[in-house]
Motif scaffolding. Structure first.
Motif, PDB file in Angstrom:
ATOM      1  N   ALA A 203      11.397  -4.229  -6.802  1.00  0.00           N
ATOM      2  CA  ALA A 203      10.083  -4.833  -6.568  1.00  0.00           C
ATOM      3  C   ALA A 203       9.413  -4.213  -5.348  1.00  0.00           C
ATOM      4  N   PHE A 204      10.184  -3.947  -4.310  1.00  0.00           N
ATOM      5  CA  PHE A 204       9.649  -3.284  -3.116  1.00  0.00           C
ATOM      6  C   PHE A 204       9.111  -1.900  -3.471  1.00  0.00           C
ATOM      7  N   ALA A 205       9.872  -1.140  -4.243  1.00  0.00           N
ATOM      8  CA  ALA A 205       9.434   0.204  -4.617  1.00  0.00           C
ATOM      9  C   ALA A 205       8.128   0.151  -5.403  1.00  0.00           C
ATOM     10  N   LEU A 206       8.037  -0.766  -6.372  1.00  0.00           N
ATOM     11  CA  LEU A 206       6.796  -0.886  -7.145  1.00  0.00           C
ATOM     12  C   LEU A 206       5.640  -1.339  -6.256  1.00  0.00           C
ATOM     13  N   ALA A 207       5.922  -2.267  -5.352  1.00  0.00           N
ATOM     14  CA  ALA A 207       4.867  -2.758  -4.458  1.00  0.00           C
ATOM     15  C   ALA A 207       4.301  -1.629  -3.613  1.00  0.00           C
ATOM     16  N   LEU A 208       5.175  -0.786  -3.117  1.00  0.00           N
ATOM     17  CA  LEU A 208       4.732   0.309  -2.251  1.00  0.00           C
ATOM     18  C   LEU A 208       3.873   1.304  -3.022  1.00  0.00           C
ATOM     19  N   VAL A 209       4.322   1.682  -4.216  1.00  0.00           N
ATOM     20  CA  VAL A 209       3.547   2.681  -4.963  1.00  0.00           C
ATOM     21  C   VAL A 209       2.228   2.102  -5.472  1.00  0.00           C
ATOM     22  N   GLU A 210       2.213   0.801  -5.780  1.00  0.00           N
ATOM     23  CA  GLU A 210       0.965   0.182  -6.237  1.00  0.00           C
ATOM     24  C   GLU A 210       0.006  -0.066  -5.074  1.00  0.00           C
ATOM     25  N   ARG A 211       0.542  -0.401  -3.937  1.00  0.00           N
ATOM     26  CA  ARG A 211      -0.300  -0.649  -2.752  1.00  0.00           C
ATOM     27  C   ARG A 211      -1.088   0.607  -2.379  1.00  0.00           C
ATOM     28  N   HIS A 212      -0.512   1.778  -2.683  1.00  0.00           N
ATOM     29  CA  HIS A 212      -1.155   3.039  -2.311  1.00  0.00           C
ATOM     30  C   HIS A 212      -1.550   3.882  -3.532  1.00  0.00           C
ATOM     31  N   ASP A 213      -1.499   3.279  -4.721  1.00  0.00           N
ATOM     32  CA  ASP A 213      -1.914   3.980  -5.949  1.00  0.00           C
ATOM     33  C   ASP A 213      -1.230   5.334  -6.082  1.00  0.00           C
ATOM     34  N   LEU A 214       0.084   5.339  -6.025  1.00  0.00           N
ATOM     35  CA  LEU A 214       0.833   6.597  -6.001  1.00  0.00           C
ATOM     36  C   LEU A 214       1.261   7.091  -7.370  1.00  0.00           C
ATOM     37  N   VAL A 215       1.397   6.197  -8.353  1.00  0.00           N
ATOM     38  CA  VAL A 215       1.912   6.602  -9.663  1.00  0.00           C
ATOM     39  C   VAL A 215       1.087   5.966 -10.771  1.00  0.00           C
ATOM     40  N   GLU A 216       1.255   6.509 -11.967  1.00  0.00           N
ATOM     41  CA  GLU A 216       0.630   5.955 -13.158  1.00  0.00           C
ATOM     42  C   GLU A 216       1.509   4.851 -13.740  1.00  0.00           C
ATOM     43  N   PRO A 217       0.930   3.969 -14.557  1.00  0.00           N
ATOM     44  CA  PRO A 217       1.708   2.848 -15.113  1.00  0.00           C
ATOM     45  C   PRO A 217       2.881   3.262 -15.994  1.00  0.00           C
ATOM     46  N   ASP A 218       2.878   4.498 -16.489  1.00  0.00           N
ATOM     47  CA  ASP A 218       3.983   4.948 -17.336  1.00  0.00           C
ATOM     48  C   ASP A 218       5.044   5.730 -16.561  1.00  0.00           C
ATOM     49  N   HIS A 219       4.995   5.672 -15.243  1.00  0.00           N
ATOM     50  CA  HIS A 219       5.979   6.384 -14.430  1.00  0.00           C
ATOM     51  C   HIS A 219       7.374   5.800 -14.665  1.00  0.00           C
ATOM     52  N   ARG A 220       8.388   6.646 -14.580  1.00  0.00           N
ATOM     53  CA  ARG A 220       9.774   6.225 -14.829  1.00  0.00           C
ATOM     54  C   ARG A 220      10.214   5.122 -13.889  1.00  0.00           C
ATOM     55  N   LEU A 221       9.610   5.020 -12.727  1.00  0.00           N
ATOM     56  CA  LEU A 221       9.989   3.977 -11.778  1.00  0.00           C
ATOM     57  C   LEU A 221       9.846   2.587 -12.400  1.00  0.00           C
ATOM     58  N   TYR A 222       8.852   2.415 -13.262  1.00  0.00           N
ATOM     59  CA  TYR A 222       8.663   1.111 -13.914  1.00  0.00           C
ATOM     60  C   TYR A 222       9.799   0.809 -14.879  1.00  0.00           C
TER      61      TYR A 222
ATOM     62  N   LYS B   3       7.291  -8.300  -6.156  1.00  0.00           N
ATOM     63  CA  LYS B   3       6.378  -7.160  -6.075  1.00  0.00           C
ATOM     64  C   LYS B   3       5.041  -7.584  -5.491  1.00  0.00           C
ATOM     65  N   GLU B   4       4.490  -8.682  -5.966  1.00  0.00           N
ATOM     66  CA  GLU B   4       3.185  -9.130  -5.475  1.00  0.00           C
ATOM     67  C   GLU B   4       3.250  -9.560  -4.025  1.00  0.00           C
ATOM     68  N   ARG B   5       4.344 -10.173  -3.628  1.00  0.00           N
ATOM     69  CA  ARG B   5       4.449 -10.602  -2.229  1.00  0.00           C
ATOM     70  C   ARG B   5       4.509  -9.412  -1.290  1.00  0.00           C
ATOM     71  N   PHE B   6       5.229  -8.390  -1.670  1.00  0.00           N
ATOM     72  CA  PHE B   6       5.262  -7.177  -0.848  1.00  0.00           C
ATOM     73  C   PHE B   6       3.931  -6.425  -0.918  1.00  0.00           C
ATOM     74  N   ARG B   7       3.388  -6.296  -2.104  1.00  0.00           N
ATOM     75  CA  ARG B   7       2.191  -5.477  -2.301  1.00  0.00           C
ATOM     76  C   ARG B   7       0.985  -6.041  -1.572  1.00  0.00           C
ATOM     77  N   THR B   8       0.885  -7.347  -1.513  1.00  0.00           N
ATOM     78  CA  THR B   8      -0.313  -7.993  -0.980  1.00  0.00           C
ATOM     79  C   THR B   8      -0.165  -8.444   0.472  1.00  0.00           C
ATOM     80  N   LEU B   9       0.817  -7.930   1.180  1.00  0.00           N
ATOM     81  CA  LEU B   9       0.930  -8.267   2.604  1.00  0.00           C
ATOM     82  C   LEU B   9      -0.374  -7.919   3.317  1.00  0.00           C
TER      83      LEU B   9
END
Length: 251
Positions: free
Chosen positions: A178-197, A216-222
């Motif tokens: 969840a932390f990894a997804l939050a970080l990449v979404e917070r900074h728009d680093l990957v596409e939704p089909d990235h292997r990380l998902y 994920k949302e709690r980390f992303r929206t800090l």
């Protein structure tokens, strides 16, 4: 920046990190890089009255990620110097408030400290990602999560500065995902089909008591610049959610 490497590691990655960091930020105190022989203690920053210390394992200091790991720790130092609440709020205090009156097994308690550290890492990486390309960081998050999934846990887990790999149990691996997804979404680093998902959802499947989306949302929206009371409340809530409300997995 006054940066000195102690311990016999190549200085180039650290000097490169300092040069890149100084394109946007400054540190008032000198930085001493101390190379340690313990491979399990990858990196951590120490802050003192007249200096910062970047502690790094020899294994990490000679890896392909050395510059990026150094940048991350320099970002922690910058947050410390600016007085950002995330780097002054006592983690011990927040965990105590969250768990007051409850008995928590040692494994879970270690995870609580790691979850609180993830919040601090989000604020450091907000700076790191403003000066450094994200490709290597995304690859790092992906490889660490893949390694944790491949090592379906038989150990109790231990807290770490980033994503725990060997020995992570399914619950904290899901939070790490969840932390990894939050970080990449917070900074728009990957596409939704990235292997990380795919990896993150596999981690979530292994830990049905942990809500991947909630963490994920709690980390992303800090909040960028929370007040002291707001940030303490955030840490207390996220720790309490992990320990007290594990049943909210089906968000």
């Amino acid at each position: 920046m006054d940066l000195r490497v102690v311990g016999g590691a190549p200085a180039d990655p650290f000097l490169s990190a300092a040069d890149l960091f100084e394109t946007e930020f400054e540190l008032s105190y000198p930085v001493f890089v101390r190379v340690r022989d313990d491979p399990d203690s990858r990196t951590w920053a120490g802050h003192y009255q007249d200096r910062h210390v970047l502690n790094i394992s020899r294994q990490a200091a000679t890896s392909a990620m050395a510059r990026e790991l150094a940048l991350h720790e320099l970002s922690h130092m910058a947050r410390n110097e600016e007085g950002h609440v995330s780097h002054y709020q006592s983690t011990r205090e927040a965990v105590f408030l969250a768990l007051a009156g409850r008995t928590v097994e040692r494994r879970k308690l270690a995870h609580c400290y790691q979850i609180a550290n993830h919040c601090k890492d989000i604020y450091a990486d907000d700076l790191t990602l403003s000066v450094a390309p994200a490709d290597k960081l995304v690859q790092f998050l992906e490889s660490q999560l893949a390694a944790a999934l491949a090592d379906r846990p038989q150990a109790s887990g231990r807290p770490g500065s980033r994503l725990v790999t060997a020995g992570s149990d399914p619950e904290i691996t899901a939070v790490n995902a969840a932390f990894a997804l939050a970080l990449v979404e917070r900074h728009d680093l990957v596409e939704p089909d990235h292997r990380l998902y795919d990896l993150a959802h596999a981690a979530a499947d292994d830990a049905p008591s942990v809500s991947l989306d909630t963490f994920k949302e709690r980390f992303r929206t800090l909040a960028d610049d929370p007040s002291k009371s707001d940030y303490r409340r955030t840490l207390v809530d996220v720790v309490k959610h992990y320990v007290v409300n594990p049943g909210m997995a089906a968000d």
